[in-house]
Design an enzyme around this catalytic site. Structure first.
Site: not given
Length: 448
Positions: A420, A424
């Site tokens: 992450h 995204d």
């Protein structure tokens, strides 16, 4: 004769030390030149160490699981003739320690049981009690005696042998020794314990019940330790997130069956080569997924080629061989390479350049795939894809006349875990949707 010190050679670029994963010799063994004496594992591969001389092993550098530095003494061999080698330095007090190994749990239990059942016998050193429960020097039973062959005693067998201590305990408990079952040549305290716990049918449990077993302490070494270290580092450093979507692979499975029926001499296709083609066809539009992240330098390198890691289960643990330039291979070439790498991994024959440099990984459990997986990223990659098991379920589809009909469909969940820090959720979901489009319309896999 002279002593020859075999030092751990340089077994790879940038390798400072290696782990002992197996000894094939012990102190006192005779070895011949070029005989395999140990297996050493680095971050990249397992390497067999061969003896450069013939002679007798007098010292070893450590135990399985220990690390040995490049250039450090690994084995000291007393050679048959003088060799051009320096005198062997002492590796430590290994010989006595190796020959005075501690008792196993089973041997210790036998020793304690023997001592408890023979209180009048002079104390015996634990190392002299054998697995049979008799001390060294004990007179072996003569053939034809009641103790010649171990047997189980039943209620109708009056010859229930036992030590005086066991007989006294059984009498105090009101137990008839003839009703106590034993796996040995006489009733022991453990058999009385089982009788008290289970009754006259001791040693037997109800259908479906399981027996308790002694705890086992297993040292984490070799491939298992590498996996543990890599997975721990990945979870510590990478904030994972996982996205799962459902894909209708009915048409893909039908096409795969047709391809296999007409494959000729080419290898049989599984789902994996078709999945890899879809992955490679969609990655150019999502370059952040086909990448490696150097978090110390703060640099993400987007790969121009797809070097696809293929998680493979072996007897030693999970390993990840890499399919180089997967984007340039067709389904048949991919099937051949998948088979070759999987066989090499299971036989521990992977070359160092076949085990590193991946840009994205696929992990599949095949028929055991379950409903969904949350795979751990193969650091420093930033994404890993996990197809799950295909199941048949009824689904609603348009009948083309303004209504719906229920049909049989083959469905599969597809998981993807991402880093992450650089990927995204929107990008991961969009990428899986793109892969889904290829798999649900499989003719696109072969279209320019």
């Amino acid at each position: 004769m002279a002593r020859f010190t075999f030092k751990l050679p340089d077994i790879g670029e940038g390798i400072a030390e290696a782990e002992i994963v197996a000894w094939h010799v012990a102190v006192g063994d005779r070895v011949e030149e070029d005989q395999n004496i140990a297996d050493m594992m680095t971050d990249k591969a397992t390497v067999e160490m061969e003896s450069p001389v013939s002679g007798t092993v007098v010292e070893l550098a450590g135990e399985v699981g220990d690390q040995v530095a490049i250039g450090a003494a690994l084995v000291v061999i007393e050679t048959d003739v003088d060799v051009a080698a320096e005198e062997a330095p002492a590796l430590g007090p290994v010989t006595e320690e190796l020959h005075a190994a501690p008792l196993s749990a089973d041997q210790e239990e036998v020793a304690q049981q023997y001592e408890a059942e023979n209180p009048g016998v002079e104390e015996i050193l634990p190392a002299t009690v054998k697995a049979t429960g008799e001390p060294d020097g004990a007179v072996a039973p003569q053939k034809g005696t009641p103790t010649d062959t171990p047997q189980r005693h039943h209620a109708d067998d009056p010859k229930a042998l036992a030590s005086p201590a066991v007989r006294a305990r059984a009498a105090g408990l009101g137990i008839d020794l003839a009703t106590v079952k034993t796996d040995g040549d006489r009733v022991r305290h453990a058999d009385l314990d089982a009788y008290l716990r289970y009754g006259a049918g001791q040693g037997y449990t109800a259908p479906g019940a399981s027996r308790a077993r002694p705890d086992e302490a297993i040292r984490v070494i070799g491939m298992r330790r590498r996996i543990a270290e890599n997975m721990a580092a990945s979870k510590r450093a990478i904030p994972h997130f996982t996205y799962v979507d459902e894909i209708d692979v009915t048409a893909l499975e039908a096409m795969r069956a047709d391809l296999n029926a007409n494959r000729g001499q080419r290898p049989k296709l599984t789902m994996l080569p078709l999945m890899i083609v879809a992955i490679c066809r969609t990655l150019p539009d999502f370059p952040m997924l086909n990448a490696r992240y150097d978090d110390e330098a703060g640099v993400v390198t987007r790969a121009g080629r797809v070097h696809l890691g293929m998680a493979t289960q072996t007897d030693a643990g999970l390993t990840v061989p890499v399919i180089r330039d997967a984007q340039d291979r067709n389904v048949w070439q991919l099937a051949t390479e998948i088979t070759r790498l999987a066989e090499a991994a299971r036989a521990n024959r992977l070359k160092p350049d076949e085990m590193g440099g991946g840009t994205i990984t696929i992990t599949s459990l095949g028929p055991l795939g379950g409903i969904a997986t949350t795979p751990v990223i193969n650091r420093p990659e930033v994404a890993i894809i996990g197809p799950n098991r295909i199941v048949e379920r009824p689904v609603f589809r348009s009948n083309g006349m303004g209504g719906d009909e229920v049909v049989r469909a083959k469905l599969m969940n597809l998981s993807i875990s991402c880093d992450h820090r650089v990927v995204d959720g929107w990008d991961a979901a969009s990428y899986v949707q793109a892969v889904k489009r290829f798999l649900e319309t499989p003719v696109l896999l072969f279209a320019d």
